[in-house]
Structures are given as structure tokens and as C-alpha cells.
Design a protein around this motif. Structure first.
Motif, PDB file in Angstrom:
ATOM      1  N   ALA A  40     -34.424 -47.015  -0.053  1.00 22.10           N
ATOM      2  CA  ALA A  40     -34.145 -45.576  -0.077  1.00 22.10           C
ATOM      3  C   ALA A  40     -34.497 -44.931   1.262  1.00 22.10           C
ATOM      4  CB  ALA A  40     -34.918 -44.920  -1.214  1.00 22.10           C
ATOM      5  N   GLU A  41     -35.595 -45.375   1.879  1.00 23.08           N
ATOM      6  CA  GLU A  41     -35.982 -44.824   3.178  1.00 23.08           C
ATOM      7  C   GLU A  41     -34.917 -45.092   4.236  1.00 23.08           C
ATOM      8  OE1 GLU A  41     -40.865 -45.067   2.858  1.00 23.08           O
ATOM      9  OE2 GLU A  41     -39.731 -46.760   3.679  1.00 23.08           O
ATOM     10  N   GLN A  42     -34.323 -46.286   4.216  1.00 23.26           N
ATOM     11  CA  GLN A  42     -33.290 -46.626   5.187  1.00 23.26           C
ATOM     12  C   GLN A  42     -32.042 -45.764   5.023  1.00 23.26           C
ATOM     13  OE1 GLN A  42     -33.322 -48.999   7.797  1.00 23.26           O
ATOM     14  NE2 GLN A  42     -35.511 -48.881   7.358  1.00 23.26           N
ATOM     15  N   LEU A  43     -31.788 -45.295   3.821  1.00 19.76           N
ATOM     16  CA  LEU A  43     -30.572 -44.533   3.546  1.00 19.76           C
ATOM     17  C   LEU A  43     -30.793 -43.028   3.592  1.00 19.76           C
ATOM     18  CD1 LEU A  43     -29.373 -46.727   0.553  1.00 19.76           C
ATOM     19  CD2 LEU A  43     -28.186 -46.501   2.764  1.00 19.76           C
ATOM     20  N   ALA A  44     -32.046 -42.605   3.712  1.00 18.05           N
ATOM     21  CA  ALA A  44     -32.369 -41.184   3.592  1.00 18.05           C
ATOM     22  C   ALA A  44     -31.620 -40.321   4.595  1.00 18.05           C
ATOM     23  CB  ALA A  44     -33.875 -40.984   3.741  1.00 18.05           C
ATOM     24  N   GLY A  45     -31.492 -40.781   5.847  1.00 20.43           N
ATOM     25  CA  GLY A  45     -30.843 -39.975   6.869  1.00 20.43           C
ATOM     26  C   GLY A  45     -29.361 -39.749   6.614  1.00 20.43           C
ATOM     27  N   ASP A  46     -28.702 -40.743   6.017  1.00 18.68           N
ATOM     28  CA  ASP A  46     -27.267 -40.632   5.761  1.00 18.68           C
ATOM     29  C   ASP A  46     -26.959 -39.884   4.470  1.00 18.68           C
ATOM     30  OD1 ASP A  46     -26.781 -42.072   8.065  1.00 18.68           O
ATOM     31  OD2 ASP A  46     -26.753 -44.000   7.022  1.00 18.68           O
ATOM     32  N   TYR A  47     -27.959 -39.731   3.607  1.00 18.78           N
ATOM     33  CA  TYR A  47     -27.752 -39.058   2.325  1.00 18.78           C
ATOM     34  C   TYR A  47     -28.854 -38.011   2.142  1.00 18.78           C
ATOM     35  CZ  TYR A  47     -24.659 -43.015   1.504  1.00 18.78           C
ATOM     36  OH  TYR A  47     -23.661 -43.954   1.616  1.00 18.78           O
ATOM     37  N   PRO A  48     -28.727 -36.863   2.800  1.00 15.19           N
ATOM     38  CA  PRO A  48     -29.818 -35.872   2.799  1.00 15.19           C
ATOM     39  C   PRO A  48     -30.145 -35.297   1.424  1.00 15.19           C
ATOM     40  CG  PRO A  48     -27.832 -34.978   3.820  1.00 15.19           C
ATOM     41  CD  PRO A  48     -27.595 -36.448   3.647  1.00 15.19           C
ATOM     42  N   GLN A  49     -29.244 -35.445   0.451  1.00 15.88           N
ATOM     43  CA  GLN A  49     -29.505 -34.933  -0.892  1.00 15.88           C
ATOM     44  C   GLN A  49     -30.007 -36.014  -1.850  1.00 15.88           C
ATOM     45  OE1 GLN A  49     -29.281 -31.626  -1.322  1.00 15.88           O
ATOM     46  NE2 GLN A  49     -28.721 -31.616   0.853  1.00 15.88           N
ATOM     47  N   MET A  50     -30.068 -37.241  -1.357  1.00 12.83           N
ATOM     48  CA  MET A  50     -30.452 -38.351  -2.229  1.00 12.83           C
ATOM     49  C   MET A  50     -31.930 -38.271  -2.608  1.00 12.83           C
ATOM     50  SD  MET A  50     -30.554 -42.427  -1.379  1.00 12.83           S
ATOM     51  CE  MET A  50     -32.088 -42.180  -0.468  1.00 12.83           C
ATOM     52  N   GLU A  51     -32.226 -38.565  -3.873  1.00 11.23           N
ATOM     53  CA  GLU A  51     -33.598 -38.650  -4.356  1.00 11.23           C
ATOM     54  C   GLU A  51     -33.861 -40.044  -4.915  1.00 11.23           C
ATOM     55  OE1 GLU A  51     -34.287 -34.057  -5.911  1.00 11.23           O
ATOM     56  OE2 GLU A  51     -33.736 -35.635  -7.347  1.00 11.23           O
ATOM     57  N   LEU A  52     -35.102 -40.483  -4.787  1.00  6.88           N
ATOM     58  CA  LEU A  52     -35.540 -41.736  -5.399  1.00  6.88           C
ATOM     59  C   LEU A  52     -36.462 -41.388  -6.561  1.00  6.88           C
ATOM     60  CD1 LEU A  52     -35.967 -44.820  -5.588  1.00  6.88           C
ATOM     61  CD2 LEU A  52     -37.810 -44.566  -3.888  1.00  6.88           C
ATOM     62  N   HIS A  53     -36.073 -41.786  -7.768  1.00  8.39           N
ATOM     63  CA  HIS A  53     -36.878 -41.554  -8.961  1.00  8.39           C
ATOM     64  C   HIS A  53     -37.482 -42.885  -9.411  1.00  8.39           C
ATOM     65  CE1 HIS A  53     -35.519 -37.379  -9.900  1.00  8.39           C
ATOM     66  NE2 HIS A  53     -34.551 -37.752  -9.083  1.00  8.39           N
ATOM     67  N   ILE A  54     -38.805 -42.917  -9.541  1.00  6.35           N
ATOM     68  CA  ILE A  54     -39.507 -44.131  -9.949  1.00  6.35           C
ATOM     69  C   ILE A  54     -40.151 -43.871 -11.300  1.00  6.35           C
ATOM     70  CG2 ILE A  54     -41.371 -45.729  -9.408  1.00  6.35           C
ATOM     71  CD1 ILE A  54     -40.788 -45.284  -6.467  1.00  6.35           C
ATOM     72  N   VAL A  55     -39.759 -44.679 -12.297  1.00  5.73           N
ATOM     73  CA  VAL A  55     -40.247 -44.523 -13.663  1.00  5.73           C
ATOM     74  C   VAL A  55     -41.041 -45.765 -14.039  1.00  5.73           C
ATOM     75  CG1 VAL A  55     -39.597 -44.188 -16.079  1.00  5.73           C
ATOM     76  CG2 VAL A  55     -38.226 -43.130 -14.259  1.00  5.73           C
ATOM     77  N   GLY A  56     -42.281 -45.576 -14.432  1.00  6.22           N
ATOM     78  CA  GLY A  56     -43.101 -46.714 -14.839  1.00  6.22           C
ATOM     79  C   GLY A  56     -44.536 -46.541 -14.407  1.00  6.22           C
ATOM     80  N   ASP A  57     -45.354 -47.504 -14.778  1.00  8.21           N
ATOM     81  CA  ASP A  57     -46.776 -47.464 -14.441  1.00  8.21           C
ATOM     82  C   ASP A  57     -47.250 -48.894 -14.251  1.00  8.21           C
ATOM     83  OD1 ASP A  57     -49.248 -46.410 -13.896  1.00  8.21           O
ATOM     84  OD2 ASP A  57     -49.398 -45.263 -15.749  1.00  8.21           O
ATOM     85  N   GLY A  58     -48.447 -49.042 -13.706  1.00  9.69           N
ATOM     86  CA  GLY A  58     -48.979 -50.376 -13.505  1.00  9.69           C
ATOM     87  C   GLY A  58     -50.060 -50.396 -12.451  1.00  9.69           C
ATOM     88  N   THR A  59     -50.505 -51.586 -12.129  1.00 16.50           N
ATOM     89  CA  THR A  59     -51.662 -51.741 -11.246  1.00 16.50           C
ATOM     90  C   THR A  59     -51.415 -51.268  -9.824  1.00 16.50           C
ATOM     91  OG1 THR A  59     -50.971 -54.028 -10.821  1.00 16.50           O
ATOM     92  CG2 THR A  59     -52.572 -53.685 -12.579  1.00 16.50           C
ATOM     93  N   ASP A  60     -50.155 -51.192  -9.409  1.00 14.42           N
ATOM     94  CA  ASP A  60     -49.836 -50.752  -8.049  1.00 14.42           C
ATOM     95  C   ASP A  60     -49.531 -49.257  -7.969  1.00 14.42           C
ATOM     96  OD1 ASP A  60     -50.169 -53.273  -7.076  1.00 14.42           O
ATOM     97  OD2 ASP A  60     -48.064 -53.674  -6.651  1.00 14.42           O
ATOM     98  N   ARG A  61     -49.799 -48.515  -9.027  1.00 16.30           N
ATOM     99  CA  ARG A  61     -49.434 -47.088  -9.051  1.00 16.30           C
ATOM    100  C   ARG A  61     -50.108 -46.311  -7.906  1.00 16.30           C
ATOM    101  NH1 ARG A  61     -48.035 -43.185 -13.122  1.00 16.30           N
ATOM    102  NH2 ARG A  61     -47.779 -41.203 -12.004  1.00 16.30           N
ATOM    103  N   THR A  62     -51.398 -46.562  -7.651  1.00 11.51           N
ATOM    104  CA  THR A  62     -52.099 -45.859  -6.579  1.00 11.51           C
ATOM    105  C   THR A  62     -51.516 -46.215  -5.222  1.00 11.51           C
ATOM    106  OG1 THR A  62     -54.132 -45.810  -7.891  1.00 11.51           O
ATOM    107  CG2 THR A  62     -54.341 -45.450  -5.520  1.00 11.51           C
TER     108      THR A  62
END
Length: 362
Positions: free
Chosen positions: A209-231
Motif C-alpha cells: 500500500a505504501e508503494q502505491l500511495a502516491g499514485d492513488y491519493p484517495q486509497m486507504e488501507l484497512h487492516i482487520v484483525g488482532d494478534g501478537t504483532d498488533r503493537t
């Protein structure tokens, strides 16, 4: 007979809960035995949920029942005759208890295998221990079952290689109505749904998503879930150039997940030993375009005509290219017959037919 059940969340937990609910809807009296030190039992419902005390769970997943658990279950089951015992995933202690209890009661044991390989994404010591458990407890469970159901072709191959047992494919399922309802208009949205743990690929989802952010200024990344790597995820997202467009939702109910998936691009960058992921079924049913590593469910759905792009996790440039293509092209709607084949109502009827085929005189 399962180690973990709701409110614990995961693929096996959702599978067992949905199967139990649908079987109860078909008129079957269902009792779920599980390990849980914190949640009260539900003894008046159908399915009836009996939660048994256990050791603390290793990694929040693998607990052991205390001595005497089998006797406790047998006392409870004296209230009414048992038709069959259902177990899930070969290495859980409750699966072994279920297989042995079925032999003592003289009833069939139907085992559903959710894994398609040895455990991955763990330390060398845990990996060695898991292989030893597979070759001892796992083989006992698989060889002791009256019938082995495998939620993917990969799981069937794994069962044959591990225990010399020929299982039959019994794909995972979802409540399709929850994901097909509503519009599927194109959205400038990328969605990751899964545990936030090593091996599930949340880092690759964020980096793509970071690589594409500049070409898609309206794009959002939604992350759903939980786990040990949340922090770790929260820290990485806060420092990201995409920080104001990364939304970390945590666990969400199916209705909210369906809303996020509709018309989106769904990312499944897992490198773990997956079974037949329900998140892929949900994404396809919701009309999302899918970019996934070549896990068994993704290959199956692609062969059935779903809009899926397969990319190896070790090729980040290909992930960027394929997600870009998915953002630029609306997803092809899945065939209605394909979506219907995902539904739990038909799958529960298939399961009940397996139970009936193992009853004496049938």
C-alpha cells in the motif's frame, strides 16, 4: 470436541461454531465440549456449550485438559445417547480425547483436518515439537477416526502423507447472505483481514500500500484483525508515509467486514500452512478483487472462475503490480452458483449425510 471455541476467534473456531449452529437448525441436538477457564458454559441452548477447565494456553492457542476430563465428559454424555463425535485438527488434545471416547462409546468419530502442512512461522524448537506431536498424537487421531474430512485438497494430501489415511475434501463455508447483500460498487480501498501475527503477511500488505500511495491519493488501507504483532503494526503504521490512510480496526463482526470488502481489493499475503481460508470466500462473495499467495483456497477459487491474482510472497514488486492492476480494473462478479456452493446451509446438510452414513444399519 474442540480445544478452542467462541469467544476465541480463528478459522477453526468459526468453522465449528457455524457447523454446530447449522446442524442444530436441521434438528440435531449438538453439544460442544471445549477448553475455557474464563467463559461460562451455556447448558440450556442448542448447541449446548460445555466449557472445561484447562492449563494456561501456549501462545493463546494450545491448552491441555486437566486429568479426569474424559471421565467428566462421559458423565455428562450419560444424559442422552450419542450418535457421533466430531473432532477438529489433529494435534489438539481434545481431538485425541474425542477419538478415544468414540471408541469407548462405540460410536463413529468424524475428524475434520484444517491444516495442510506442518506448523510454520514458529521457532525451531516449537517446530520440532509440533512435528513430534503430528507423528504421535496426530497419527493416532487421524488413524482412529471413522471418517476424515479435509477442508482443502492440500489438507487431504497432508493427511495421506502423515498418516496414510485417505480423507475426503469438505471445503470450508460461510454465511453467503451476509456478504452478498448490498452493492459492490468499486472502492479505492485495500483490505487485509487476518491475524496480526508472523507469517500472515501484514507487513507485505502495508509495504504494498505504501508503494502505491502516491499514485492513488484517495486509497486507504484497512487492516482487520488482532494478534501478537498488533503493537508492532501500530508503530509501523504511525511512522508510515501512509499513516493518515491506514485504519487498524481490530476484530470486527461479519457485517462490518462485509462492508469493508465490497468493491475493494483484498490482500491475502500469508505464508503459513493455511487450510481453506474463509476470508477468501468472504472476499469473493462480497465482490472484491483478490491478490493472494498461491494457497490452496486461492488456487481452487481461481480455477472456479473467481477474480483472483496469485503472487508469491517473496516478490514484492509483483505484489505492487498486481494490486495496481486490481485497483484499476473493477472485479469481475463471481458466478452465483460458485457463491452458493460456499454456503453453510448446504455444507451442514453434507456433514449430516456423513453422520447418517456411519450409523448402524445405513
Amino acid at each position: 470436541m474442540v480445544n478452542n471455541y467462541l469467544p476465541s476467534v480463528g478459522g477453526v473456531e468459526f468453522h465449528v461454531a457455524a457447523l454446530a449452529k447449522q446442524l442444530a437448525g436441521l434438528g440435531v441436538r449438538v453439544t460442544v465440549f471445549c477448553l475455557d477457564n474464563d467463559t461460562p458454559s451455556q447448558l440450556e441452548s442448542n448447541p449446548r456449550i460445555v466449557r472445561l477447565t484447562c492449563t494456561p494456553a501456549v501462545g493463546g492457542v494450545l491448552a491441555w485438559p486437566w486429568p479426569g476430563t474424559s471421565r467428566q465428559i462421559r458423565r455428562i454424555l450419560k444424559e442422552a445417547p450419542v450418535t457421533a463425535i466430531s473432532t477438529h485438527t489433529r494435534f489438539f488434545p481434545m481431538s485425541l480425547i474425542g477419538a478415544r471416547l468414540a471408541r469407548r462409546l462405540g460410536v463413529p468419530c468424524i475428524h475434520t483436518e484444517h491444516g495442510s502442512a506442518a506448523v510454520k512461522g514458529v521457532s525451531p524448537l516449537v517446530g520440532l515439537a509440533s512435528k513430534l506431536i503430528d507423528r504421535t498424537v496426530g497419527r493416532l487421531v487421524l488413524r482412529g477416526a471413522s471418517r476424515v474430512l479435509c477442508i482443502s485438497e492440500g489438507a487431504r494430501d497432508f493427511v495421506r502423507n502423515l498418516a496414510g489415511v485417505d480423507g475426503e475434501v469438505f471445503h470450508n463455508a460461510i454465511d453467503t447472505g451476509a456478504f452478498t447483500a448490498g452493492g459492490t460498487g468499486r472502492q479505492n480501498r485495500v483490505v487485509y483481514v487476518g491475524r496480526i501475527v508472523p507469517g500472515k503477511g501484514w507487513e507485505l500488505a502495508l509495504a504494498t500500500a505504501e508503494q502505491l500511495a502516491g499514485d492513488y491519493p484517495q486509497m486507504e488501507l484497512h487492516i482487520v484483525g488482532d494478534g501478537t504483532d498488533r503493537t508492532t503494526l501500530a508503530a509501523r503504521a504511525a511512522a508510515s508515509p501512509l499513516a493518515d490512510r491506514v485504519i487498524i480496526h481490530g476484530q470486527q463482526p461479519p457485517a462490518r467486514i462485509a462492508e469493508l470488502l465490497r468493491g475493494s481489493v483484498f490482500l491475502n499475503p500469508t505464508t503459513l500452512s493455511e487450510g481453506f481460508q474463509t476470508t477468501l470466500l468472504e472476499a469473493v462473495a462480497a465482490g472484491a478483487a483478490v491478490v493472494s499467495t498461491p494457497v490452496g483456497a486461492a488456487r481452487y477459487l481461481l480455477a472456479e472462475g473467481a477474480d483472483i491474482r496469485l503472487v508469491e510472497a517473496k516478490d514484492p514488486d509483483a505484489w505492487v503490480d498486481n494490486v495496481r492492476a486490481a485497483l484499476d480494473s473493477p472485479a469481475e462478479p463471481p458466478a452465483a452458483a460458485l457463491v452458493d456452493s460456499f454456503d453453510w446451509k448446504s455444507r451442514a446438510a453434507e456433514y449430516l449425510a456423513v453422520v447418517d452414513s456411519l450409523r448402524p444399519g445405513t
